[in-house]
Write an enzyme that holds these catalytic residues in place. Sequence first.
Site, PDB file in Angstrom:
ATOM      1  N   HIS A  72     -15.381 -53.557  58.194  1.00  0.00           N
ATOM      2  CA  HIS A  72     -15.354 -53.758  59.640  1.00  0.00           C
ATOM      3  C   HIS A  72     -14.648 -55.062  60.011  1.00  0.00           C
ATOM      4  CE1 HIS A  72     -18.184 -50.403  60.566  1.00  0.00           C
ATOM      5  NE2 HIS A  72     -18.499 -50.615  59.302  1.00  0.00           N
TER       6      HIS A  72
ATOM      7  N   GLU B 217      -8.198 -69.981  38.422  1.00  0.00           N
ATOM      8  CA  GLU B 217      -7.943 -71.200  37.659  1.00  0.00           C
ATOM      9  C   GLU B 217      -7.247 -70.889  36.336  1.00  0.00           C
ATOM     10  OE1 GLU B 217     -10.634 -74.913  38.192  1.00  0.00           O
ATOM     11  OE2 GLU B 217     -11.273 -73.961  36.332  1.00  0.00           O
TER      12      GLU B 217
ATOM     13  N   LYS C 227      -7.484 -84.711  43.433  1.00  0.00           N
ATOM     14  CA  LYS C 227      -8.326 -85.831  43.034  1.00  0.00           C
ATOM     15  C   LYS C 227      -7.559 -87.148  43.105  1.00  0.00           C
ATOM     16  CE  LYS C 227     -11.195 -83.127  39.844  1.00  0.00           C
ATOM     17  NZ  LYS C 227     -11.643 -82.978  38.441  1.00  0.00           N
TER      18      LYS C 227
END
Length: 449
Positions: free
Chosen positions: A310, A289, A424
């Site tokens: 793995h 951010e 948003k």
Amino acid sequence: MKDLTLDISKALEFVSKDDYKSLQDKALEFNVALYDKTLPGNDFLGWVDVKNIISEEELSAIEKKAAELREKIDVLVVIGIGGSYLGAKAVIEALSNSFAQMCPKKGMPLVLFAGQNIGEDYIAELMDVIADKSYALCVVSKSGTTTEPAIAFRLLKEQIEKKYGKAEAATRIVAITDKSRGALKTLATAEGYTTFVIGDSVGGRFSVLTPVGLFPIACAGFDVRALLKGAYSVEEKTQKGKSFDENISAHYAVVRNLLHKAGKSTEILVNFHPKLHYFMEWWKQLYGESEGKDGKGIFPASVDFTSDLHSMGQYIQEGVRLMYETVISIAEPDRKVEIPSDAQNLDQLNFLAGKRVDFVNKQAELGTQLAHLDGGVPQIRIEIPQLNEYYLGQMIYFFEKACGISGYILGVNPFNQPGVEAYKKNMFALLNKPGYEEASKAIQARLAK
């Protein structure tokens, strides 16, 4: 007392020594700017001065309320998203028993989280599991209107008031919010909730050493003063006026930017201790951010070794050479387990008999470092002596300070996040939120095509 150490020797092999020297003065200049508040984002630097990040009065109040709740609850539900929950979760998970849900302790409530997603099954299952427990809520939001935590708080507020009645429920709800304004502050004042303040000068991802992180951590039974003490010990070594050689945060900021310049666009934060998983998640938000804007940024990723050797190990070893690794190593675990001898030795492990599990882990760490270096992956190594509050405080501040310096070196404002609003706006338009009528028409027309 030993402190956090930083080893960049296995990264400097991949960058120009001249570039490394030339960037040192710039890093110190940006470090000074964090104190003098002379660059973009200067309104959000309240975290830099650790000694003044929280007053003694407020810290004592946090400890008092946390102690009060610990005497009567089994579960604390922290409601928040992003920086409003990740720092607290990172520290609590790192310090807790790995199987805390199976071995609850009196005076150390289980801390659960809500409002960090909009999963209907998640919230329903959470409400089911706390229904017959003694619990409290800690809601963290500057505004009180952020969608994810606001939905969770509406549901959990209704539930806790039905269980205890409004008066008792009010003593079990703590609001960490703005000092004087916003929907949550208004509600908290009206209902009589205990409140702690999110300062205007601290952004969410830098807030773990404020009430946002300190209150849940204290409720979980951990020493928040030791956390702050660890943070301050790193600030002392990285204050303005300190040389580049002393400033480990500046070293890290410079090296990661030089690796980026050399074509390493992804930083993988690595741990060899499973309790650090959520510390990695906190770090990813901090750097993602802060730096990911204006078409710039080092992509922050993380892996849990040896588990992910793995799965992701193959790509790291032989995939596109776009990454470098920053490894967090813990010198000494809290517990001691030795590998026993076995008469049949069918698993062929008797050569390890009498050795500690951590000895094997450390050799896996060293072997991985050598293999990845051979594969062209630069390595930065951070070591702390133990996993406790003090050293977590050191790591938190080390990474926060480095993030500010690194963002400025990169040429961005590390303290804003304009891109977060994009989803948003679309979501509110799709939900037909009042005030988004025109946006709703536009997005429906776009979807129709």
